[in-house]
Enzyme design. Structure first.
Site, PDB file in Angstrom:
ATOM      1  N   SER A  14      48.455  14.942 -58.188  1.00 32.47           N
ATOM      2  CA  SER A  14      47.704  15.107 -59.432  1.00 32.47           C
ATOM      3  C   SER A  14      46.216  14.780 -59.291  1.00 32.47           C
ATOM      4  O   SER A  14      45.839  13.810 -58.646  1.00 32.47           O
ATOM      5  CB  SER A  14      48.319  14.227 -60.524  1.00 32.47           C
ATOM      6  OG  SER A  14      47.555  14.330 -61.710  1.00 32.47           O
ATOM      7  N   LYS A  64      58.598  16.530 -69.187  1.00 32.42           N
ATOM      8  CA  LYS A  64      58.009  17.171 -70.368  1.00 32.42           C
ATOM      9  C   LYS A  64      59.025  17.445 -71.473  1.00 32.42           C
ATOM     10  O   LYS A  64      58.656  17.531 -72.645  1.00 32.42           O
ATOM     11  CB  LYS A  64      57.293  18.465 -69.977  1.00 32.42           C
ATOM     12  CG  LYS A  64      56.052  18.220 -69.126  1.00 32.42           C
ATOM     13  CD  LYS A  64      55.295  19.509 -68.840  1.00 32.42           C
ATOM     14  CE  LYS A  64      54.058  19.235 -67.997  1.00 32.42           C
ATOM     15  NZ  LYS A  64      53.246  20.458 -67.797  1.00 32.42           N
ATOM     16  N   ASN A  85      53.459  17.382 -73.280  1.00 36.39           N
ATOM     17  CA  ASN A  85      52.710  16.935 -72.106  1.00 36.39           C
ATOM     18  C   ASN A  85      51.615  15.925 -72.459  1.00 36.39           C
ATOM     19  O   ASN A  85      50.889  15.461 -71.578  1.00 36.39           O
ATOM     20  CB  ASN A  85      52.095  18.123 -71.364  1.00 36.39           C
ATOM     21  CG  ASN A  85      50.834  18.640 -72.039  1.00 36.39           C
ATOM     22  OD1 ASN A  85      50.795  18.775 -73.259  1.00 36.39           O
ATOM     23  ND2 ASN A  85      49.813  18.926 -71.251  1.00 36.39           N
ATOM     24  N   GLY A 129      61.209  25.202 -66.692  1.00 34.03           N
ATOM     25  CA  GLY A 129      60.949  23.828 -67.138  1.00 34.03           C
ATOM     26  C   GLY A 129      59.962  23.760 -68.287  1.00 34.03           C
ATOM     27  O   GLY A 129      59.681  24.764 -68.955  1.00 34.03           O
ATOM     28  N   ALA A 131      56.659  23.336 -68.414  1.00 35.52           N
ATOM     29  CA  ALA A 131      55.450  24.159 -68.284  1.00 35.52           C
ATOM     30  C   ALA A 131      55.765  25.619 -68.552  1.00 35.52           C
ATOM     31  O   ALA A 131      54.977  26.343 -69.168  1.00 35.52           O
ATOM     32  CB  ALA A 131      54.846  23.988 -66.896  1.00 35.52           C
ATOM     33  N   TYR A 208      47.478  23.484 -58.667  1.00 30.02           N
ATOM     34  CA  TYR A 208      46.059  23.485 -58.294  1.00 30.02           C
ATOM     35  C   TYR A 208      45.804  22.679 -57.022  1.00 30.02           C
ATOM     36  O   TYR A 208      44.669  22.607 -56.541  1.00 30.02           O
ATOM     37  CB  TYR A 208      45.210  22.916 -59.440  1.00 30.02           C
ATOM     38  CG  TYR A 208      45.693  21.576 -59.948  1.00 30.02           C
ATOM     39  CD1 TYR A 208      45.363  20.399 -59.292  1.00 30.02           C
ATOM     40  CD2 TYR A 208      46.509  21.502 -61.071  1.00 30.02           C
ATOM     41  CE1 TYR A 208      45.833  19.171 -59.742  1.00 30.02           C
ATOM     42  CE2 TYR A 208      46.981  20.279 -61.523  1.00 30.02           C
ATOM     43  CZ  TYR A 208      46.631  19.117 -60.859  1.00 30.02           C
ATOM     44  OH  TYR A 208      47.106  17.907 -61.300  1.00 30.02           O
TER      45      TYR A 208
END
Length: 246
Positions: A14, A64, A85, A129, A131, A208
């Protein structure tokens, strides 16, 4: 000290902590800190809140959906998506109130604006999930016909084995919402028919870190437009900051 943070199972991938730490330094908020809280189980959340007394928390894989059981109130979007989130935590005189939000919706919607075109009328979403639910919500609002892809597909969903050249051809947008290819497993990629990709496709990976996953590299090699999850991270983080400071 005002504490904010991120909860998840493994957080080495993260960038959120750095993003907010830099933000606090830039705004000269010396009394603010952002902490990564790795939880082996979501059941550890109440004790974390009791001991650390955070003002706000971000929530990532795999909590989440599980976190909803501890939330007192859901925002409209979090309720419709059925995934959270972002937590805003209010400390009342004799109680603690936890409000669940979904800023992934805002983040994804903002990040795809420069890339979304009329031909993207059908989309494959890889993963089912928390996201994935936010991505599905946004795309359906934009009028996109969405098909979910799962390792254990339910009715109306596809398995990865079914994602052949024909399916790829008729879905000009493909969004990876799974953690496959995320650091430190950057050499992995979801198993689909990459040779069917064209310069008319748009591939989006919510990952990312690394900046360009194997999934995106396969798309770029065949002329597809690609987008990683960094812009979405920044957009959803700013939305969370706005919520925490309301």
């Amino acid at each position: 000290m005002k504490t904010f943070g991120l909860i998840g199972k493994k957080l080495t991938h993260s960038f959120s902590q750095k993003y907010f730490t830099d933000k606090f330094e830039r705004l000269k908020l010396a009394e603010h800190q952002y902490v990564n809280f790795e939880l082996s189980s979501i059941e550890e959340l109440p004790e974390l809140i009791k001991s650390q007394r955070p003002t706000g928390l971000n929530v990532t894989i795999p909590y989440k959906e599980e976190v909803i059981q501890f939330v007192d109130q859901l925002s409209q979007e979090a309720s419709e998506v059925n995934a959270v989130n972002t937590l805003k935590i209010n400390y009342l005189s004799d109680d603690i109130e936890i409000i669940g939000h979904n800023t992934d919706v805002f983040g994804f919607r903002q990040s795809i604006k420069p890339f979304f075109e009329g031909r993207h009328e059908k989309a494959l979403i890889l993963g089912t999930g928390g996201a994935s639910k936010a991505v599905e919500y946004v795309l359906k609002k934009l009028g996109v016909e969405v098909t979910l892809v799962s390792r254990q597909p339910k009715q109306g969903q596809l398995s990865y084995e079914e994602i052949n050249e024909y399916v790829i051809k008729f879905h000009q947008m493909i969004v990876n919402t799974t953690p496959v290819g995320m650091y430190p497993h950057s050499d992995e990629k979801v198993d689909i028919s990459y040779d069917a990709l064209t310069n008319g496709h748009l591939l989006i990976d919510l990952i990312y870190n690394p900046e360009e996953t194997q999934f995106l590299k396969e798309g770029k090699a065949r002329g597809a437009k690609t987008l990683n999850g960094l812009s979405m991270l920044h957009q959803q983080a700013e939305k969370a900051w706005e919520i925490w400071n309301e």
